[in-house]
Design a protein around this motif. Structure first.
Motif, PDB file in Angstrom:
ATOM      1  N   MET A   1      54.730 -55.794  24.757  1.00  0.00           N
ATOM      2  CA  MET A   1      53.612 -56.329  24.013  1.00  0.00           C
ATOM      3  C   MET A   1      53.857 -57.822  23.826  1.00  0.00           C
ATOM      4  SD  MET A   1      53.042 -53.329  21.150  1.00  0.00           S
ATOM      5  CE  MET A   1      51.273 -53.548  20.968  1.00  0.00           C
ATOM      6  N   THR A   2      52.782 -58.589  23.763  1.00  0.00           N
ATOM      7  CA  THR A   2      52.907 -60.028  23.566  1.00  0.00           C
ATOM      8  C   THR A   2      51.983 -60.485  22.450  1.00  0.00           C
ATOM      9  OG1 THR A   2      51.168 -60.611  25.152  1.00  0.00           O
ATOM     10  CG2 THR A   2      53.425 -60.421  26.009  1.00  0.00           C
ATOM     11  N   LEU A   3      52.295 -61.647  21.904  1.00  0.00           N
ATOM     12  CA  LEU A   3      51.487 -62.264  20.874  1.00  0.00           C
ATOM     13  C   LEU A   3      51.440 -63.754  21.152  1.00  0.00           C
ATOM     14  CD1 LEU A   3      50.054 -62.002  18.070  1.00  0.00           C
ATOM     15  CD2 LEU A   3      52.257 -62.573  17.068  1.00  0.00           C
ATOM     16  N   SER A   4      50.239 -64.315  21.116  1.00  0.00           N
ATOM     17  CA  SER A   4      50.079 -65.760  21.257  1.00  0.00           C
ATOM     18  C   SER A   4      49.461 -66.306  19.992  1.00  0.00           C
ATOM     19  CB  SER A   4      49.158 -66.093  22.442  1.00  0.00           C
ATOM     20  OG  SER A   4      49.754 -65.698  23.645  1.00  0.00           O
ATOM     21  N   GLY A   5      49.845 -67.511  19.617  1.00  0.00           N
ATOM     22  CA  GLY A   5      49.200 -68.189  18.510  1.00  0.00           C
ATOM     23  C   GLY A   5      49.774 -67.865  17.158  1.00  0.00           C
ATOM     24  N   GLN A   6      48.988 -68.131  16.145  1.00  0.00           N
ATOM     25  CA  GLN A   6      49.415 -68.050  14.752  1.00  0.00           C
ATOM     26  C   GLN A   6      49.392 -66.618  14.235  1.00  0.00           C
ATOM     27  OE1 GLN A   6      50.639 -70.639  13.503  1.00  0.00           O
ATOM     28  NE2 GLN A   6      50.435 -70.672  11.305  1.00  0.00           N
ATOM     29  N   ALA A  53      59.828 -65.975  22.088  1.00  0.00           N
ATOM     30  CA  ALA A  53      60.574 -65.244  21.071  1.00  0.00           C
ATOM     31  C   ALA A  53      60.531 -63.766  21.417  1.00  0.00           C
ATOM     32  CB  ALA A  53      59.978 -65.475  19.692  1.00  0.00           C
ATOM     33  N   VAL A  54      61.644 -63.067  21.183  1.00  0.00           N
ATOM     34  CA  VAL A  54      61.729 -61.632  21.452  1.00  0.00           C
ATOM     35  C   VAL A  54      62.093 -60.930  20.149  1.00  0.00           C
ATOM     36  CG1 VAL A  54      62.839 -59.829  22.804  1.00  0.00           C
ATOM     37  CG2 VAL A  54      62.480 -62.090  23.822  1.00  0.00           C
ATOM     38  N   ALA A  55      61.175 -60.077  19.656  1.00  0.00           N
ATOM     39  CA  ALA A  55      61.432 -59.305  18.440  1.00  0.00           C
ATOM     40  C   ALA A  55      62.371 -58.154  18.778  1.00  0.00           C
ATOM     41  CB  ALA A  55      60.120 -58.773  17.872  1.00  0.00           C
ATOM     42  N   ILE A  90      57.327 -61.667  22.427  1.00  0.00           N
ATOM     43  CA  ILE A  90      57.488 -60.525  23.319  1.00  0.00           C
ATOM     44  C   ILE A  90      58.236 -59.434  22.550  1.00  0.00           C
ATOM     45  CG2 ILE A  90      58.498 -59.720  25.506  1.00  0.00           C
ATOM     46  CD1 ILE A  90      58.577 -62.783  26.270  1.00  0.00           C
ATOM     47  N   LEU A  91      57.828 -58.168  22.740  1.00  0.00           N
ATOM     48  CA  LEU A  91      58.581 -57.064  22.149  1.00  0.00           C
ATOM     49  C   LEU A  91      58.352 -55.795  22.952  1.00  0.00           C
ATOM     50  CD1 LEU A  91      56.600 -54.936  20.464  1.00  0.00           C
ATOM     51  CD2 LEU A  91      56.573 -56.803  18.840  1.00  0.00           C
TER      52      LEU A  91
END
Length: 124
Positions: A1-6, A53-55, A90-91
């Protein structure tokens, strides 16, 4: 899974406080949510590498589940990572974790298969 932004800001939970420790630069950040009794309710780590960043090891202790603490941990980690210049998160998540992360704005991008040797279990 990915996350972009705030990542949205999350308010402190009743009777809980969040502590964030950043090692700065290309290292990592940890977040720990403690109950007023001192007991750890939830915690997690985010490794930092450049703008990624990797959680990792995001967990809520059984006695503290269903209180929004994992969301508080992820929000604290994301805010700290963004302050360090991270642009992409990223996680890898369990099926239960995926439901939580989707509500926080994460998007699935691939299926992952984790293999281990016979007699071992993941996660350990």
């Amino acid at each position: 899974m990915t996350l972009s932004g705030q990542q949205d800001s999350l308010a402190e939970q009743d009777n809980y406080a969040t502590q964030v420790n950043s090692r700065g630069g290309d290292s990592g950040v940890t977040a720990t949510v403690r109950h007023e009794s001192g007991e750890i309710g939830a915690r997690g780590t985010m490794g930092l590498a450049g703008t990624d960043a990797v959680a990792d090891r995001i967990e809520t202790m059984p006695a503290h589940r269903r209180k929004g603490l994992a969301s508080a941990v992820m929000g604290a980690l994301a805010r700290s990572a963004i302050e360090e210049g991270v642009e992409q998160g990223i996680l890898i998540a369990s099926e239960d974790g995926q439901r939580l992360y989707r509500t926080l704005g994460w998007k699935p991008v691939a299926d992952v298969l984790i293999a281990t040797t016979p007699g071992n279990a993941y996660p350990s």
